[in-house]
Design a protein around this motif. Structure first.
Motif, short mmCIF file in Angstrom:
data_model
loop_
_atom_site.label_atom_id
_atom_site.label_comp_id
_atom_site.label_asym_id
_atom_site.label_seq_id
_atom_site.Cartn_x
_atom_site.Cartn_y
_atom_site.Cartn_z
N VAL A 107 -67.47 66.74 -4.22
CA VAL A 107 -67.88 67.43 -2.98
C VAL A 107 -69.18 66.78 -2.53
CG1 VAL A 107 -68.56 69.61 -1.93
CG2 VAL A 107 -66.82 69.58 -3.74
N LYS A 142 -72.45 66.10 -0.48
CA LYS A 142 -73.46 66.89 0.24
C LYS A 142 -74.02 66.01 1.35
CE LYS A 142 -73.16 70.46 -2.48
NZ LYS A 142 -72.70 71.76 -1.98
N ARG A 193 -80.47 57.04 1.21
CA ARG A 193 -80.88 58.31 1.80
C ARG A 193 -82.29 58.72 1.38
NH1 ARG A 193 -76.23 61.53 -0.27
NH2 ARG A 193 -75.46 59.59 -1.12
N GLU A 219 -72.29 59.31 -10.24
CA GLU A 219 -71.17 60.26 -10.32
C GLU A 219 -69.88 59.53 -9.97
OE1 GLU A 219 -71.64 63.46 -7.52
OE2 GLU A 219 -69.95 64.60 -8.31
N TYR A 220 -69.99 58.51 -9.10
CA TYR A 220 -68.80 57.77 -8.68
C TYR A 220 -69.05 56.27 -8.72
CZ TYR A 220 -71.54 59.10 -4.55
OH TYR A 220 -72.55 59.39 -3.68
N1 LIG Z 1 -72.03 65.08 -4.51
C1 LIG Z 1 -72.93 64.28 -3.95
N2 LIG Z 1 -73.27 64.46 -2.65
C2 LIG Z 1 -74.18 63.64 -2.06
N3 LIG Z 1 -74.78 62.65 -2.70
C3 LIG Z 1 -74.46 62.44 -3.98
N4 LIG Z 1 -74.89 61.54 -4.88
C4 LIG Z 1 -74.25 61.75 -6.02
N5 LIG Z 1 -73.43 62.79 -5.93
C5 LIG Z 1 -73.54 63.24 -4.65
#
Ligand SMILES: Nc1ncnc2[nH]cnc12
Ligand SMILES: O=P(O)(O)OC[C@H]1O[C@H](OP(=O)(O)OP(=O)(O)O)[C@H](O)[C@@H]1O
Length: 186
Positions: free
Chosen positions: A31, A33, A70, A107-108
């Motif tokens: 998800v 953000k 960001r 995370e990815y």
């Molecule tokens: N879920 C997420 N949303 C936005 N930025 C991220 N960076 C790593 N995980 C994120």
């Protein structure tokens, strides 16, 4: 370790109301953000900049590091508002001078970040600013870079901490005694 947030309730709800959830981006199960609605709202972005600048001043930072991409958007105006110099930590291959490099897991995916070797004066106290703390890989790598470049870590401050991803525990050793603050923690 518990995620805590430092924004007062009005600021917290303003910020949260301008962060959009995008399911399954950039891959299924994540998800995302999205802070672009917050950036597009002058009042919300202004209040965020003021809050981040106040953290810079409170920690007596000599330099503010922003994490590409960001993190740049949040850290640069906060540093200018606080009257402190800004240092970019960039993805590999983007800085023109001699760099230090650190590999990390996201995370990815995985990535490498870099900083100019001469970005800091010896003993500079450095505050790291980013938009999101997720697994903590990016922040952890930035702290390692800052120390390798001869500076001290004053702390890390993020707009949004995704506490359920465990980033706070992951970066605790790299933080040593320095604080991690989130304006909003989920
Ligand atoms: N879920 C997420 N949303 C936005 N930025 C991220 N960076 C790593 N995980 C994120
Ligand atoms: O805590 P972590 O698991 O390391 O994730 C947080 C990082 O992930 C995002 O950056 P990303 O590299 O995805 O992209 P950006 O260039 O859009 O900022 C975000 O801006 C943080 O820097």
């Amino acid at each position: 370790m518990t995620a805590t947030d430092i924004a007062h309730p009005e600021l917290r709800s303003l910020l949260l109301s301008r962060i959009r959830d995008v399911p399954d981006y950039p891959q299924p199960g994540v998800v995302f953000k999205d802070i672009t609605p917050l950036l597009a709202d002058a009042a919300a972005f202004g209040a965020l900049t003021e809050a981040l600048a106040a953290v810079c001043v409170r920690h007596g930072a000599d330099k503010v590091v922003g994490l590409e991409a960001r993190g740049f958007i949040l850290a640069a105006p906060a540093a200018a508002r606080a009257g402190i110099g800004f240092v970019p930590v960039r993805k590999a291959g983007k800085l023109p001078g001699t760099t230090l490099t650190q590999v990390y897991e996201l995370e990815y995916g995985s990535a490498e970040i870099e900083v100019h070797q001469d970005a800091f004066a010896p003993g500079d106290r450095v505050l790291v600013i980013d938009d999101v703390l997720a697994t903590g890989g990016t922040a952890e790598a930035s702290l390692q870079l800052i120390r390798r470049a001869g500076a001290e870590v004053a702390g890390v401050v993020v707009l949004l901490e995704l506490g359920f991803l465990g980033g706070r525990s992951r970066i605790a050793p790299a933080l040593a005694q320095a604080p991690l603050e989130a304006l909003v923690a989920l």
